[in-house]
Design a protein around this motif. Structure first.
Motif, short mmCIF file in Angstrom:
data_model
loop_
_atom_site.label_atom_id
_atom_site.label_comp_id
_atom_site.label_asym_id
_atom_site.label_seq_id
_atom_site.Cartn_x
_atom_site.Cartn_y
_atom_site.Cartn_z
N ALA A 14 0.85 -1.20 0.00
CA ALA A 14 0.00 0.00 0.00
C ALA A 14 0.88 1.24 0.00
N LYS A 86 -3.89 1.44 -2.97
CA LYS A 86 -4.60 1.02 -1.78
C LYS A 86 -4.99 -0.45 -1.92
N ALA A 87 -5.30 -1.08 -0.81
CA ALA A 87 -5.71 -2.48 -0.84
C ALA A 87 -6.93 -2.66 -1.74
N SER A 111 -1.78 -4.57 2.39
CA SER A 111 -1.95 -3.48 3.37
C SER A 111 -1.05 -3.68 4.58
#
Length: 111
Positions: A14, A86-87, A111
């Motif tokens: 991330a 981002k995840a 993440s």
């Protein structure tokens, strides 16, 4: 025969970045709208970004300010630069031109 071949996917943490490429053969990408879609597990395929022949771009709200779509007409290639990943960006990313689709490249964000 039209072919769209994606590359550049992979595993990233991330906050990291990746650049996806879509190389077209059998067509002139420069005269068509190039699109990137993605499909996350258990979800429908969604449009991420598009670029018109004159270079106008549009993005899904979820990626605005983080992703950039560009094209290199000399290389018949469309790119997707993905920053601040981002995840929830984890998905298979597909290149599209009209009725033609690539096989996709997997992006996994840890993440």
């Amino acid at each position: 025969q039209v072919r769209l071949v994606e590359s550049g996917g992979g595993l990233v943490q991330a906050g990291g970045s990746l650049r996806l490429s879509c190389v077209a053969s059998g067509l002139y990408f420069s005269v068509d709208v190039g699109r990137w879609y993605r499909q996350a597990p258990g979800k429908e395929r969604e449009l991420v970004a598009l670029i018109t022949p004159v270079g106008s771009v549009n993005y899904a709200d979820s990626v605005k300010g983080r992703f950039t779509i560009t094209r290199d007409n000399a290389k018949n290639t469309v790119y997707l630069q993905m920053n601040s990943l981002k995840a929830e960006d984890t998905a298979v990313y597909y290149c599209n031109r009209g009725f033609d689709w690539g096989k996709g490249t997997l992006v996994t964000v840890s993440s």
